[in-house]
Motif scaffolding. Structure first.
Motif, PDB file in Angstrom:
ATOM      1  N   TYR A 105       0.807  -1.225   0.000  1.00 55.38           N
ATOM      2  CA  TYR A 105       0.000   0.000   0.000  1.00 55.38           C
ATOM      3  C   TYR A 105       0.841   1.277   0.000  1.00 55.38           C
ATOM      4  CZ  TYR A 105      -3.881  -3.189   0.707  1.00 55.38           C
ATOM      5  OH  TYR A 105      -4.797  -4.202   0.540  1.00 55.38           O
ATOM      6  N   PRO A 106       1.903   1.382   0.816  1.00 54.14           N
ATOM      7  CA  PRO A 106       2.768   2.562   0.688  1.00 54.14           C
ATOM      8  C   PRO A 106       3.385   2.691  -0.694  1.00 54.14           C
ATOM      9  CG  PRO A 106       3.204   1.436   2.757  1.00 54.14           C
ATOM     10  CD  PRO A 106       2.293   0.544   1.971  1.00 54.14           C
ATOM     11  N   ALA A 109       0.960   4.273  -3.099  1.00 53.86           N
ATOM     12  CA  ALA A 109       0.851   5.720  -2.885  1.00 53.86           C
ATOM     13  C   ALA A 109       2.018   6.468  -3.512  1.00 53.86           C
ATOM     14  CB  ALA A 109       0.764   6.018  -1.388  1.00 53.86           C
ATOM     15  N   ILE A 112       1.949   7.172  -7.337  1.00 52.52           N
ATOM     16  CA  ILE A 112       1.122   8.324  -7.712  1.00 52.52           C
ATOM     17  C   ILE A 112       1.811   9.631  -7.351  1.00 52.52           C
ATOM     18  CG2 ILE A 112      -1.094   9.472  -7.296  1.00 52.52           C
ATOM     19  CD1 ILE A 112      -2.249   6.627  -6.764  1.00 52.52           C
ATOM     20  N   LEU A 113       2.405   9.688  -6.153  1.00 56.75           N
ATOM     21  CA  LEU A 113       3.046  10.923  -5.697  1.00 56.75           C
ATOM     22  C   LEU A 113       4.247  11.310  -6.549  1.00 56.75           C
ATOM     23  CD1 LEU A 113       2.923  10.356  -1.826  1.00 56.75           C
ATOM     24  CD2 LEU A 113       1.560  11.974  -3.159  1.00 56.75           C
ATOM     25  N   CYS A 141      10.227   1.894  -0.454  1.00 50.46           N
ATOM     26  CA  CYS A 141       8.965   1.143  -0.429  1.00 50.46           C
ATOM     27  C   CYS A 141       9.029  -0.055  -1.366  1.00 50.46           C
ATOM     28  CB  CYS A 141       7.801   2.060  -0.819  1.00 50.46           C
ATOM     29  SG  CYS A 141       7.382   3.308   0.419  1.00 50.46           S
ATOM     30  N   ILE A 214      -1.777   6.160 -11.615  1.00 52.80           N
ATOM     31  CA  ILE A 214      -2.969   5.688 -10.898  1.00 52.80           C
ATOM     32  C   ILE A 214      -3.373   4.291 -11.379  1.00 52.80           C
ATOM     33  CG2 ILE A 214      -5.440   6.094 -10.551  1.00 52.80           C
ATOM     34  CD1 ILE A 214      -4.800   9.118 -10.641  1.00 52.80           C
ATOM     35  N   ALA A 217      -0.823   1.685 -10.199  1.00 56.48           N
ATOM     36  CA  ALA A 217      -0.945   1.369  -8.772  1.00 56.48           C
ATOM     37  C   ALA A 217      -2.038   0.327  -8.546  1.00 56.48           C
ATOM     38  CB  ALA A 217      -1.240   2.635  -7.972  1.00 56.48           C
TER      39      ALA A 217
END
Length: 484
Positions: A105-106, A109, A112-113, A141, A214, A217
């Motif tokens: 999950y990290p 994120a 996308i960031l 990550c 997106i 992910a």
């Protein structure tokens, strides 16, 4: 089939579970995990540098340093996660599955960031600061999931042919994931505009990256979920907290094992050759060939590798992995040297030659994970200690050094040849000298890298097929006695 359980010593309980029986679907389930890895790794590998230079307007030398530092840090985070996962408690589904299930999950994120579109409007110092922090966070990550995932193959089964199938499955997933990502992205990542002379010029479409991130992910989560549901940890070693192998002792095992040292050097060169060419190819097709459609077609250069993937374990079992892979890498080297001297101007001819050149490199990449399981067995034969995650991340440490170098050096080359950066939507025409140097780097660097790998495998790597099979028999006999 039965489960064999025995106490190997006062401090270790060795449990080899042969239930449930190994399924033929497990290698493909494992392959899906590396396809998922590719949705982060391939995106960042192929587009982080050009995103920084052509969307954020960052000087290529600075961008190269950011990538170099990030990859260098990830070499240590990989090893740290490997030791952490080796010493983690056994859970219902084993030791390593928890890391992928929880820490994906990290990573989602961060994907996308990394590509937020409004960052390009910030002051330059803030752009550099932001992308540096996010890039380093991203590689950390990625370590948290990819390092434990790598241990799945060696703990899935004690049967050598099944482990080879798992390794081949992962190689298939890595290759297939690379094809998927690199085939699709050039079609959506570039737009055609007119330059100052009224000629068509293809430029990076920076804002499109956020939508790609997106989607990727989400796909990463799906791929990991299939792997988690479709694979089983059958080899489990429970250790008391007081007797776990210290990290320094694990490092000593690796750096005093000739096979491990040879594979680490080969891994460094393999990833350097692949990523160096991948990073430069983005500029080669955009600027030298002015044809990013051909870059999309180039993504299919590893299709022949996928075709032979089901047969590769049997071929390597018959002739030996080091002989098969080493010989094919000699072919790869020769083809790249020919391409360098031909100075090809037709992008589709270049693509055709690249398909032939990448075959040997691709087969080695397909089977490299099986080399690792052979080395894990070799170290266990010599030390009576099994440290799957630590050995795997020692290998990954070498890969990350190669990644760091391949992130820095292409950027340095671009800066040295006078490559002119742009912000999103700008058109820039590079000099003829810059274009010639890009072509030279895209062909000669892979030739050198693959040639050195061939020498390492054929001359220095000691584990022939015969030795690996003898090690497997030794460990099988020990397991029957309840020993490590």
């Amino acid at each position: 089939m039965s489960a064999a359980t025995a106490a190997a010593s006062d401090v270790e309980d060795v449990k080899v579970e042969e239930k449930p029986p190994f399924k033929n679907t497990e290698p493909m389930a494992y392959a899906m995990g590396d396809i998922g890895n590719g949705f982060y790794f391939q995106l960042v590998t192929n587009y982080a540098l050009i995103y920084m230079t052509d969307a954020l307007g960052i000087n290529p030398a600075i961008a190269g340093v950011i990538i170099f530092v990030g990859k260098l840090i990830s070499a240590f985070t990989d090893f740290g996660v490997g030791v952490w996962s080796d010493n983690a408690p056994l859970r219902e589904d084993g030791r390593y599955h928890w890391f992928v299930r929880t820490l994906r999950y990290p990573l989602m994120a961060v994907i996308i960031l990394t590509f937020l579109p409004f960052v390009s409007s910030w002051p330059m110092w803030l752009r550099i600061t932001y992308i540096t922090v996010i890039y380093i966070l991203g590689v950390a990550c990625y370590s948290a999931t990819s390092a434990p995932y790598g241990s799945f193959a060696s703990v899935s089964t004690p049967v050598v042919k099944h482990r080879d199938a798992m390794a081949s499955g992962r190689g298939f997933g890595s290759t297939a994931g690379g094809i998927i990502v690199t085939a699709v992205l050039p079609l959506v990542m570039y737009t055609t505009v007119k330059d100052a002379s009224g000629n068509d010029k293809q430029v990076l479409n920076g804002p499109a990256l956020i939508w790609v991130a997106i989607v990727f992910a989400i796909l990463l989560w799906i791929c990991y979920q299939i792997t988690l549901k479709g694979t089983v940890e059958r080899i489990r070693v429970e250790k008391s907290k007081d007797e776990r192998v210290p990290p320094l002792k694990s490092i000593k095992y690796m750096f005093t094992n000739r096979a491990m040292v040879a594979l680490m050097l080969a891994a460094l060169l393999l990833i350097f050759a692949q990523m160096f060419a991948g990073a430069v190819n983005t500029y080669l097709y955009k600027d030298y060939f002015n044809n990013t459609t051909a870059l999309s077609i180039l993504a299919f250069q590893n299709v022949p590798v996928l075709i032979v993937a089901p047969f590769a374990p049997a071929i390597c079992d018959k002739f030996g992995k080091k002989t098969v892979c080493g010989s094919l890498l000699v072919l790869t080297t020769v083809v790249y040297v020919v391409m360098f001297f031909m100075h090809i101007t037709n992008p589709y001819v270049f693509v055709g030659m690249s398909v032939l050149a990448m075959f040997g490199n691709g087969v080695f990449g397909l089977m490299v994970w099986s080399f690792i399981t052979d080395i894990i067995d070799d170290i266990q034969v010599k030390t009576h200690t099994r440290e799957d995650g630590t050995v795997y991340t020692g290998y990954m440490f070498a890969r990350k050094i190669g990644q760091a170098l391949s992130g820095l050096l292409p950027a340095v080359v671009l800066a040295a040849t006078g490559y002119v950066t742009a912000t999103a939507g700008e058109t820039v025409t590079q000099s003829a000298a810059t274009l010639d140097n890009i072509y030279g780097v895209a062909t000669l660097a892979p030739a050198i890298g693959n040639g050195l790998i061939a020498v390492i495998l054929l001359v220095f790597y000691p584990l022939s097929g015969k030795v690996s099979k003898e090690n497997a028999k030794i460990l099988e006999a020990r397991r029957e006695k309840g020993e490590m």
